[in-house]
Scaffold this motif. Structure first.
Motif, PDB file in Angstrom:
ATOM      1  N   ASN A 193      52.777  42.617   1.079  1.00  0.00           N
ATOM      2  CA  ASN A 193      53.532  43.150   2.272  1.00  0.00           C
ATOM      3  C   ASN A 193      53.102  44.602   2.343  1.00  0.00           C
ATOM      4  O   ASN A 193      53.732  45.298   1.718  1.00  0.00           O
ATOM      5  CB  ASN A 193      54.652  42.786   2.534  1.00  0.00           C
ATOM      6  CG  ASN A 193      55.341  43.512   3.682  1.00  0.00           C
ATOM      7  OD1 ASN A 193      54.790  43.026   4.883  1.00  0.00           O
ATOM      8  ND2 ASN A 193      56.535  44.020   3.848  1.00  0.00           N
ATOM      9  N   PRO A 194      52.158  45.042   2.923  1.00  0.00           N
ATOM     10  CA  PRO A 194      51.342  44.232   3.902  1.00  0.00           C
ATOM     11  C   PRO A 194      50.035  43.628   3.604  1.00  0.00           C
ATOM     12  O   PRO A 194      49.601  44.418   2.452  1.00  0.00           O
ATOM     13  CB  PRO A 194      51.094  45.357   5.166  1.00  0.00           C
ATOM     14  CG  PRO A 194      50.943  46.620   4.355  1.00  0.00           C
ATOM     15  CD  PRO A 194      51.972  46.560   3.317  1.00  0.00           C
ATOM     16  N   ASP A 207      49.850  45.880  -0.674  1.00  0.00           N
ATOM     17  CA  ASP A 207      51.096  46.290  -1.523  1.00  0.00           C
ATOM     18  C   ASP A 207      50.945  45.086  -2.272  1.00  0.00           C
ATOM     19  O   ASP A 207      50.479  43.827  -1.903  1.00  0.00           O
ATOM     20  CB  ASP A 207      52.220  46.501  -0.585  1.00  0.00           C
ATOM     21  CG  ASP A 207      53.533  46.867  -1.410  1.00  0.00           C
ATOM     22  OD1 ASP A 207      53.414  47.098  -2.804  1.00  0.00           O
ATOM     23  OD2 ASP A 207      54.410  46.921  -0.722  1.00  0.00           O
TER      24      ASP A 207
HETATM   25 MG    MG Z   1      55.186  46.832   0.939  1.00  0.00          MG
END
Ligand code: MG
Ligand code: ADP
Length: 380
Positions: A193-194, A207
């Motif tokens: 995320n993302p 991430d």
């Molecule tokens: Mg993140």
């Protein structure tokens, strides 16, 4: 065990999940050297075991070479959610066209392994989950299929995250790899995320977060180096060294029990009578008095403790050893709270005799002990 973003990305790359390169720095000068070699713009990212680094000022894009040092210095001086930043990841800045949330985890409630996805990913994901829970999508898989998922079966789910068929196919392919990584490394969570689409339309993990089951670490020598002692709960590490299983919880009743099953049952019984346990603690079998002293020390570190419930079912563990440990603890520490003790089983009589004439409360059943503890634990 939690691992850092840069470590998760190393594993992602090993499994063919695209993630930007990067290098880790512990000083601002190192960050400058990395950024110079890499070329600007870069993103400097705090490496701590918590989410929400972006919002806390721990993720910064740097476009000018002469700013790398000051930005790295600032991030290295941060403390994010009580964790001091000791390392930063320096990684190329990527143009982001779309941010998606994608993870795979164990959903204990559903007794399943589940992919969680949201087409609106990024730093606001928690907010989205609250305000638009319908946007959070789930796809359950079985443990048997997880290590070798069928891309075609994942495509409908991936297509809900990405409108573009090529990107959806890339995401489905990534899910196959996430499943394999999840199973092979005994993870309880793999989260991206993302997961982004860049200006070339490529789908990339920007991430990465992973949690590995501690109980499976013995078969992952390759992951031992990922352990970051700075980020772990010192009490839990001390307990492990002493051969105790200890997990801090947020209640008011300190628990000292022998055996993991009995410890769980004790916590359930406390809850049943309206109390709340402050910890899980299994002193194990054959507890020598020294272990009991260490156990008391851990329990007493918690300022929220109002009472301690000792529940010992003596088998290999001898009740008189436990009683000696309790008395030694009373001498060593100024125990500021009442102690309720249930001792049954091997050398019960001897144990009780040792405790006679002290200010300690002994009970004959778990129920009686839990009721008493819950009463004191709920006093304000
Ligand atoms: Mg993140
Ligand atoms: P956290 O989840 O802890 O806040 P992230 O790594 O997700 O940290 O970063 C937060 C946000 O920063 C991302 O949602 C993304 O918008 C941006 N970001 C992170 N890494 C990069 C990068 N390499 N290039 C451009 N933007 C990035």
């Amino acid at each position: 065990m939690k691992i850092h973003e840069y470590q998760a990305k190393e594993l992602f790359r090993q499994y063919g999940i695209p993630a930007p390169d990067g290098a880790v720095a512990t000083t601002a000068d190192e960050a400058v050297a990395i950024a110079t070699k890499m070329g600007l713009p870069v993103v400097i990212k705090a490496q701590v075991h918590v989410g929400g680094r972006g919002k806390a000022g721990g993720v910064k894009v740097v476009t000018e070479k002469d700013q790398v040092k000051s930005v790295a210095e600032k991030i290295l001086a941060l403390t994010i959610k009580d964790l001091p930043v000791r390392k930063v990841l320096v990684t190329p800045a990527v143009v982001i066209k779309k941010e998606v949330y994608l993870s795979i985890l164990i959903d204990r409630g559903a007794r399943a392994i589940v992919f969680i996805g949201c087409a609106d990913g990024g730093v606001e994901i928690e907010e989205t989950a609250k305000t638009h829970p319908e946007k959070i999508l789930r796809h359950e898989v079985t443990a048997t299929e997880c290590a070798k998922l069928d891309k075609a079966k994942l495509l409908p789910f991936a297509s809900k995250l990405f409108d573009d068929p090529k990107q959806a196919a890339a995401a489905a392919d990534m899910m196959v790899k996430m499943g394999k990584l999840f199973m092979e490394k005994d993870a309880s969570l793999v989260e991206i995320n993302p997961l982004i689409v860049d200006d070339k339309g490529e789908v990339i993990a920007l991430d990465g977060k992973m949690m590995i089951d501690d109980n499976a670490l013995f078969r992952h020598d390759e992951l031992i180096g990922y352990r970051d002692m700075d980020s772990e709960d010192q009490d839990e590490l001390d307990a492990k060294d002493a051969g105790l299983s200890f997990i801090r919880l947020d209640g008011t009743i300190g628990c000292m029990v022998n055996g993991a099953g009995l410890a769980m049952a004790t916590m359930d019984t406390i809850k049943h009578f309206g109390g709340s346990p402050a910890n899980f603690l299994d002193v194990g079998g054959s507890s020598d008095p020294k272990k009991v002293v260490i156990a008391f020390k851990m329990i007493l570190k918690d300022p929220g403790i109002k009472v301690i419930l000792v529940n010992i079912f003596g088998g290999i563990t001898r009740c008189d050893d436990i009683a000696k440990g309790i008395l030694a603890s009373m001498q060593e520490f100024n125990v500021p709270v009442p102690i309720i003790i249930r001792l049954v089983g091997t050398n019960e009589k001897e144990g009780r005799a040792l405790l006679e004439g002290t200010a300690l409360t002994t009970v004959t059943s778990l129920e009686e002990g839990a009721v008493k503890a819950a009463k004191i634990g709920s006093l304000t």
